[in-house]
Scaffold this active site. Structure first.
Site, PDB file in Angstrom:
ATOM      1  N   ASP A   1       0.834  -1.200   0.000  1.00 31.13           N
ATOM      2  CA  ASP A   1       0.000   0.000   0.000  1.00 31.13           C
ATOM      3  C   ASP A   1       0.869   1.250   0.000  1.00 31.13           C
ATOM      4  O   ASP A   1       1.984   1.239   0.556  1.00 31.13           O
ATOM      5  CB  ASP A   1      -0.908   0.015   1.232  1.00 31.13           C
ATOM      6  CG  ASP A   1      -1.953  -1.091   1.195  1.00 31.13           C
ATOM      7  OD1 ASP A   1      -2.244  -1.580   0.089  1.00 31.13           O
ATOM      8  OD2 ASP A   1      -2.466  -1.456   2.275  1.00 31.13           O
TER       9      ASP A   1
ATOM     10  N   TYR B   1       5.953  -8.735   8.626  1.00 34.01           N
ATOM     11  CA  TYR B   1       5.615  -7.309   8.742  1.00 34.01           C
ATOM     12  C   TYR B   1       5.738  -6.865  10.193  1.00 34.01           C
ATOM     13  O   TYR B   1       5.518  -7.661  11.114  1.00 34.01           O
ATOM     14  CB  TYR B   1       4.171  -7.053   8.318  1.00 34.01           C
ATOM     15  CG  TYR B   1       3.835  -7.401   6.892  1.00 34.01           C
ATOM     16  CD1 TYR B   1       3.860  -6.427   5.883  1.00 34.01           C
ATOM     17  CD2 TYR B   1       3.468  -8.697   6.546  1.00 34.01           C
ATOM     18  CE1 TYR B   1       3.529  -6.747   4.583  1.00 34.01           C
ATOM     19  CE2 TYR B   1       3.142  -9.023   5.239  1.00 34.01           C
ATOM     20  CZ  TYR B   1       3.171  -8.040   4.256  1.00 34.01           C
ATOM     21  OH  TYR B   1       2.850  -8.371   2.970  1.00 34.01           O
TER      22      TYR B   1
ATOM     23  N   ASP C   1      -7.196   1.165   7.441  1.00 36.99           N
ATOM     24  CA  ASP C   1      -5.962   1.770   7.941  1.00 36.99           C
ATOM     25  C   ASP C   1      -6.235   3.234   8.293  1.00 36.99           C
ATOM     26  O   ASP C   1      -7.314   3.769   8.023  1.00 36.99           O
ATOM     27  CB  ASP C   1      -4.797   1.606   6.957  1.00 36.99           C
ATOM     28  CG  ASP C   1      -5.025   2.289   5.620  1.00 36.99           C
ATOM     29  OD1 ASP C   1      -5.877   3.208   5.546  1.00 36.99           O
ATOM     30  OD2 ASP C   1      -4.363   1.916   4.642  1.00 36.99           O
TER      31      ASP C   1
ATOM     32  N   ARG D   1      -3.867  -5.076   7.468  1.00 35.42           N
ATOM     33  CA  ARG D   1      -4.875  -4.109   7.952  1.00 35.42           C
ATOM     34  C   ARG D   1      -6.195  -4.799   8.263  1.00 35.42           C
ATOM     35  O   ARG D   1      -6.919  -4.397   9.169  1.00 35.42           O
ATOM     36  CB  ARG D   1      -5.053  -2.948   6.975  1.00 35.42           C
ATOM     37  CG  ARG D   1      -5.329  -3.316   5.546  1.00 35.42           C
ATOM     38  CD  ARG D   1      -5.083  -2.104   4.647  1.00 35.42           C
ATOM     39  NE  ARG D   1      -4.923  -2.507   3.266  1.00 35.42           N
ATOM     40  CZ  ARG D   1      -5.874  -2.402   2.356  1.00 35.42           C
ATOM     41  NH1 ARG D   1      -7.061  -1.935   2.692  1.00 35.42           N
ATOM     42  NH2 ARG D   1      -5.644  -2.752   1.110  1.00 35.42           N
TER      43      ARG D   1
END
Length: 321
Positions: A39, A67, A81, A173
């Protein structure tokens, strides 16, 4: 043409497509592809494939990833998000560290995840985020994803910093959103840093500005990983010159046409310990010609006692070069 993989650090504000476009300008070649979108607000590891290495794109997209994310309780947004429109805000005063830890750890393993509307998945040929921007919401089928591990780094309510190792297709997310839903406060992802994709690690990644500086200094190839090094855990075999044309054209190869290649890649010790004089069914190997040029990945089939092509990386232009 440059053939290989560069470990790029995608900075916040760039799309993965932006990175590819800018890298094309830096290296001066069109044949470049990325290995899975990040993203625009996310940062971190984005392996980018150049030349013949673009055949690796789908293979790297399928790899496990790690992550580091910051989850924010109390806010639910349309994008899941912090960049999205806030849909709901709730009190977080009843949350406890114990409740949070218990809920998060329950997600380790396989779970059914519904992809977010703001994603690049396609429905009837149109990307979901395009439909979302038009104010449309369509039904999405839940998909099985695998959360291999979650390490909770810090809890300072309403925020949690955690490290997540997961399978392909996992939306972090959405994981944050689902955890917030389960705890009754809602949640969204505040920050995301991808720290690992397969063997590509955050500490070795380079920003586009650093890559441009290396290109100007004539040192670009120092940070390009050769295609065959992506398979350095596989045994390396050379095909004899008499039968090399078979390999160049992707034909099956009898075991007697092949011999052990002198290895110089990093995992040589592991390869030697795993060495088998008698090939086993399903064993994958790297095949080279006698000049040391990488041809492709082959898999052994016991029934026919031959190696069959699995993935070709050879380019006929090399014979003309």
């Amino acid at each position: 043409m440059i053939n290989g993989v560069i470990n790029i650090y995608k900075e916040k504000g760039f799309t993965s497509h932006d990175v590819v476009a800018k890298l094309r300008g830096i290296v001066g070649q069109k044949k470049i592809g990325h290995t899975g979108t990040l993203d625009p607000d996310a940062e971190g590891v984005l392996p980018v494939c150049l030349g013949r290495a673009t055949k690796l794109c789908d293979m790297l997209t399928d790899k496990d990833k790690t992550y580091e994310a910051v989850l924010l309780f109390g806010k639910t947004t349309d994008t899941q998000d912090i960049s999205g429109t806030v849909l709901e805000e709730k009190d977080t005063s009843l949350l406890t560290v114990e409740k949070i830890e218990e809920c998060i750890r329950a997600y380790i393993g396989e779970y059914e995840q519904v992809p977010p509307m703001y994603s690049a998945l396609k429905v009837n040929g149109k990307k979901l985020y395009e439909l979302a921007r038009e104010g449309k919401e369509v039904e999405r089928k839940a998909r099985k994803v695998q959360i291999y591990d979650i390490q909770i780094k810090k809890i300072e309510i309403p925020r949690v910093t955690m490290e997540v190792t997961c399978s392909k297709g996992t939306y972090i997310r959405t994981l944050c959103h689902d955890i917030g839903r389960d705890l009754g406060t809602g949640a969204c992802m505040e920050e995301l840093l991808r720290t690992r994709v397969s063997r590509f690690d955050f500490k070795d990644s380079l920003r586009l500005s650093e890559i441009e500086a290396l290109k100007k200094a004539g040192k670009l190839m120092e940070i390009v990983m050769p295609v065959d090094q992506m398979f350095s855990d596989l045994r390396a075999l050379s095909v004899d010159s008499a039968h090399a044309p078979l390999a160049y054209n992707g034909n099956p190869l009898k075991a007697r046409f092949l011999h052990e290649k002198t290895e110089t890649l990093p995992n040589m010790e592991a390869q030697e310990s795993d060495h088998q004089d008698v090939p086993k069914d399903g064993i994958r190997v790297r095949i080279y010609d006698e000049d040391g040029r990488f041809i492709g990945i082959y898999c052994y089939h016991e029934k026919r006692k031959e190696y069959k092509l699995e993935k070709m990386f050879w380019d006929q232009e090399e014979l003309r070069g």
